[in-house]
Scaffold this active site. Sequence first.
Site, PDB file in Angstrom:
ATOM      1  N   GLU A  20       0.774  -1.145   0.097  1.00  0.00           N
ATOM      2  CA  GLU A  20       0.022  -0.088   0.113  1.00  0.00           C
ATOM      3  C   GLU A  20       0.891   1.338  -0.019  1.00  0.00           C
ATOM      4  O   GLU A  20       1.931   1.393   0.808  1.00  0.00           O
ATOM      5  CB  GLU A  20      -1.060  -0.174   1.143  1.00  0.00           C
ATOM      6  CG  GLU A  20      -2.025   1.211   1.047  1.00  0.00           C
ATOM      7  CD  GLU A  20      -2.931   1.421   2.257  1.00  0.00           C
ATOM      8  OE1 GLU A  20      -3.897   2.137   2.066  1.00  0.00           O
ATOM      9  OE2 GLU A  20      -2.950   0.383   3.078  1.00  0.00           O
ATOM     10  N   GLU A  51       4.347   5.222   4.156  1.00  0.00           N
ATOM     11  CA  GLU A  51       4.031   6.430   4.517  1.00  0.00           C
ATOM     12  C   GLU A  51       4.862   7.121   5.143  1.00  0.00           C
ATOM     13  O   GLU A  51       5.379   6.543   6.131  1.00  0.00           O
ATOM     14  CB  GLU A  51       2.349   6.336   5.319  1.00  0.00           C
ATOM     15  CG  GLU A  51       2.051   7.387   5.769  1.00  0.00           C
ATOM     16  CD  GLU A  51       1.556   8.320   4.746  1.00  0.00           C
ATOM     17  OE1 GLU A  51       2.038   9.615   4.575  1.00  0.00           O
ATOM     18  OE2 GLU A  51       0.463   8.107   3.950  1.00  0.00           O
ATOM     19  N   ASP A  82      -2.691  12.200  -3.914  1.00  0.00           N
ATOM     20  CA  ASP A  82      -2.645  13.922  -4.169  1.00  0.00           C
ATOM     21  C   ASP A  82      -3.137  13.996  -5.525  1.00  0.00           C
ATOM     22  O   ASP A  82      -2.423  13.462  -6.540  1.00  0.00           O
ATOM     23  CB  ASP A  82      -1.607  14.506  -3.736  1.00  0.00           C
ATOM     24  CG  ASP A  82      -1.770  16.169  -3.809  1.00  0.00           C
ATOM     25  OD1 ASP A  82      -2.589  16.589  -4.384  1.00  0.00           O
ATOM     26  OD2 ASP A  82      -1.040  16.656  -2.913  1.00  0.00           O
ATOM     27  N   LYS A 109      -4.354  21.684 -10.187  1.00  0.00           N
ATOM     28  CA  LYS A 109      -3.881  22.576 -11.060  1.00  0.00           C
ATOM     29  C   LYS A 109      -3.277  22.077 -12.182  1.00  0.00           C
ATOM     30  O   LYS A 109      -2.213  21.053 -11.969  1.00  0.00           O
ATOM     31  CB  LYS A 109      -2.983  23.715 -10.670  1.00  0.00           C
ATOM     32  CG  LYS A 109      -3.602  24.704  -9.677  1.00  0.00           C
ATOM     33  CD  LYS A 109      -2.883  25.714  -9.185  1.00  0.00           C
ATOM     34  CE  LYS A 109      -3.664  26.675  -7.840  1.00  0.00           C
ATOM     35  NZ  LYS A 109      -2.739  27.714  -7.492  1.00  0.00           N
TER      36      LYS A 109
END
Length: 249
Positions: free
Chosen positions: A75, A100, A150, A154
């Site tokens: 993961e 992470e 994420d 933009k």
Amino acid sequence: MRPQSLADVAYPKTIKSFVRRAGRTTSGQSKAFGELGPRFLLPYQPIALDFAKAFAHTADVAPANDNSSRPTVLEIGFGMGEATAHIAALLPGTNFLCCEVHEPGVGALLKRIGEQNLCNIRICAHDAVEVIDHMLPLQSLAGAHIFFPDPWHKKKHNKRRLIQAPLIAKLAARLKVGGYLHCATDWQPYAEQILEVLSAEPLLKNTAPEKHPALLGYAPKPHYRPLTKFENRGLKLGHGVWDLVFERV
């Protein structure tokens, strides 16, 4: 509007699987680091990971399985670990290697491990790209999860998105034949880009049912992925969620 074609996106030479975020580690998370870290945190080392050794204490969960043959799922970016803990509890016969770098998130997952008595999770608090490059042998994984990375909304920031052709090629090479890659996002332009990137990888095939044209190449939500509080809130506001599940051929 569809994002730029893959050929038009100038990808950075070095892909990073994370962005440093601010956050405070709570006392409960700090306690979990001290008490559970030595058992469940794996240090990054630029050598191939011995899965059987790394998950040596997991056999208690499913004693009928030899730990050396238990499937391992990677993961990338588990946030605060809510979904990770849910899936690990639901699938006790599977080992989960979780990357992470956000310290409060690592502490939160360690805390969940203790509260739920989970034995089949190991955490590597390091850039997942380097973990893939140096710690994961070819065809060693049964699956890989990338949930809600994420989206870099933009257009000028699209090149910072995690799911790009170079990373997917690395991941596909480390999946066993028949292994799967499951991505999920709540940002439609990113979902379209992910679908394009995964569809272009020759080692992967889409598992979305062809007889269900309404899905447009996206998969029904697999039973193991829970609806998080964030996701539930978004769905109530009318936001969509797209799951993509591809299989190694």
